[in-house]
Design an enzyme around this catalytic site. Structure first.
Site, PDB file in Angstrom:
ATOM      1  N   LYS A  53       0.900  -1.133   0.160  1.00  0.00           N
ATOM      2  CA  LYS A  53      -0.118  -0.059  -0.086  1.00  0.00           C
ATOM      3  C   LYS A  53       0.958   1.342  -0.016  1.00  0.00           C
ATOM      4  CE  LYS A  53      -3.985  -2.567   2.024  1.00  0.00           C
ATOM      5  NZ  LYS A  53      -4.426  -2.931   3.001  1.00  0.00           N
ATOM      6  N   GLN A  97      -5.567  -2.191   8.969  1.00  0.00           N
ATOM      7  CA  GLN A  97      -5.373  -3.446   8.386  1.00  0.00           C
ATOM      8  C   GLN A  97      -5.939  -4.601   9.322  1.00  0.00           C
ATOM      9  OE1 GLN A  97      -3.763  -4.040   5.581  1.00  0.00           O
ATOM     10  NE2 GLN A  97      -4.649  -5.903   5.551  1.00  0.00           N
ATOM     11  N   ASP A 120     -11.592   2.414   2.774  1.00  0.00           N
ATOM     12  CA  ASP A 120     -11.950   0.942   2.574  1.00  0.00           C
ATOM     13  C   ASP A 120     -13.574   0.572   2.438  1.00  0.00           C
ATOM     14  OD1 ASP A 120      -9.925  -1.209   2.657  1.00  0.00           O
ATOM     15  OD2 ASP A 120      -9.647  -1.170   4.686  1.00  0.00           O
TER      16      ASP A 120
END
Ligand code: NAP
Length: 285
Positions: A53, A97, A120
C-alpha cells in the site's frame, strides 16, 4: 480457450491514470492526497499488504503515513490514534489493516473512522450508501472486479450473475455492485443446495470462498466469464485461487488468473478511493 483477464496490466493502466489525475489535483489545489495505514501486531501477510500500500502511494504521488503498533496496543491507544488521524488535514484516507489482534474490537475501530476518510468503505454509513447506490467509495476488491469487467468490455446488464460467498468485504458488496450494473444476481454460500446447478446458470461467475481450486469445470456454463477472488496458499507456498484454473479455462470465455487477476486491483482501488477522498475534502473548504 478463454481470454485471460490481465489484472496486472489493467491495474498498471489505472495507476498511470491516477498518477496523472493526482498531479493535476496537486497543481490545482496544492494538496497532496494522504493515506494513513495502521497495522497492529506482526502478522507477516498483513505486513506485506501494508508495504504494498505504501509502495502504491509512492507510485501515484500520494503522501503515505504508516503506523506499526505493537501487538499489545490497547483499544484506547488505537482509538486515540484514529481520532488524531480523523483530525489531521494531511490525511484523507485511513486504513486499519485487518484482522486485528483478538483483544481489540474491530467494529469499534471501524465505527470510529470518519466516514469521509473511510477508504476501505467498511463503515456502516458507507455500506448503507452502497446499498442505495449513492456512494463516494466502493469497497476495494469488488470495485476492482467491476473495473476488470468494464475494461475487458464485458457487459453486465441483463446477464445472470452468480456470486459465491457472502462476506461483508467481498461477496455482499460484490452482489450489490453487479445489481447496480443491472445484472440479475444470485448469491450463494455454504448452505446453498446443489451449488453446481446454480453456478451452471451463470453468465458471470464471481467466486470468493477461500477454498483452493473449489470451482471445477462441471460447475461452469460453457462461455461464462469467471472471476476468481480467492487467494489461498498451497503447502509449497504458492498462491492459488478458488477456481481450478486448468479445468475451467477451456470452458470459460474469459477468466482471471491467480495471481495476476483480482489481486493487483485491490490496492489500486484503495488509491482511487484516497484520491476521491482528497477531492471531496478540498470541495468542502
Ligand atoms: P470469508 O469471510 O471467509 O467468506 C467466505 C464465504 O464463502 C462465506 O460467505 C461462506 O459461506 C462461503 N463458503 C465457504 N465455503 C463454501 C462452500 N463450500 N460453498 C459455498 N460457499 C462457501 O472470506 P472473504 O473474506 O470473503 O474472502 C474470500 C476469498 O477471497 C479468500 O480466499 C480471500 O483470501 C480472498 N480475498 C481476496 C482479496 C483480493 O484482494 N484478491 C481480497 C479479499 C479477499 P457462509 O457465509 O455460509 O459461511
Amino acid at each position: 480457450m478463454a481470454m485471460r483477464i490481465d489484472g496486472k496490466a489493467i491495474s498498471a493502466q489505472i495507476r498511470e491514470e491516477l498518477k496523472a489525475e493526482c498531479a493535476a489535483f496537486v497543481a490545482e489545489t496544492g494538496v497532496l492526497p494522504g493515506l494513513a495505514v495502521i497495522i497492529v501486531g506482526e502478522d507477516p501477510a498483513s505486513q506485506v499488504y501494508v508495504r504494498n500500500k505504501k509502495k502504491g502511494c509512492e507510485e501515484v504521488g500520494f503522501f503515505s503515513d504508516g503506523y506499526e503498533l505493537p501487538a499489545d496496543t490497547t483499544q484506547e491507544e488505537l482509538n486515540a490514534l484514529v481520532d488524531r488521524l480523523n483530525a489531521d488535514e494531511r490525511i484523507h484516507g485511513i486504513l486499519v489493516q485487518l484482522p486485528l489482534p483478538k483483544h481489540l474490537n474491530e467494529t469499534e475501530v471501524l465505527l470510529r473512522i470518519d466516514p469521509s476518510k473511510d477508504v476501505d468503505a467498511f463503515h456502516p454509513y458507507n455500506v448503507g450508501k452502497i446499498m442505495i447506490g449513492d456512494y463516494s467509495f466502493l469497497p476495494c476488491t469488488p470495485a476492482g472486479v467491476m473495473a476488470l469487467l468494464e475494461r475487458s468490455g464485458i457487459e453486465i446488464a441483463g446477464k445472470k450473475c452468480v456470486v459465491i460467498g457472502r462476506s461483508n468485504i467481498v461477496g455482499k458488496p460484490m452482489s450489490m455492485l453487479l445489481l447496480h450494473a443491472n445484472g440479475t444476481v444470485t448469491v450463494c454460500h455454504s448452505k446453498t443446495r446443489d451449488l453446481a446447478a446454480v453456478t451452471r446458470e451463470a453468465d458471470i461467475l464471481v467466486v470468493a470462498i477461500g477454498r483452493a481450486d473449489f470451482v471445477t469445470a462441471d460447475m461452469v456454463k460453457p462461455g461464462a466469464v469467471v472471476i476468481d477472488v480467492g487467494m489461498n496458499r498451497r503447502a509449497d507456498g504458492k498462491l492459488t485461487g478458488d477456481v481450478d484454473f486448468a479445468s475451467v479455462e477451456p470452458v470459460a470465455s474469459a477468466i482471471t488468473p491467480v495471481p495476476g487477476g483480482v489481486g493487483p486491483m485491490t490496492i489500486t482501488m484503495l488509491l482511487k478511493n484516497t484520491l476521491t477522498a482528497a477531492k471531496l475534502a478540498s470541495l468542502k473548504k
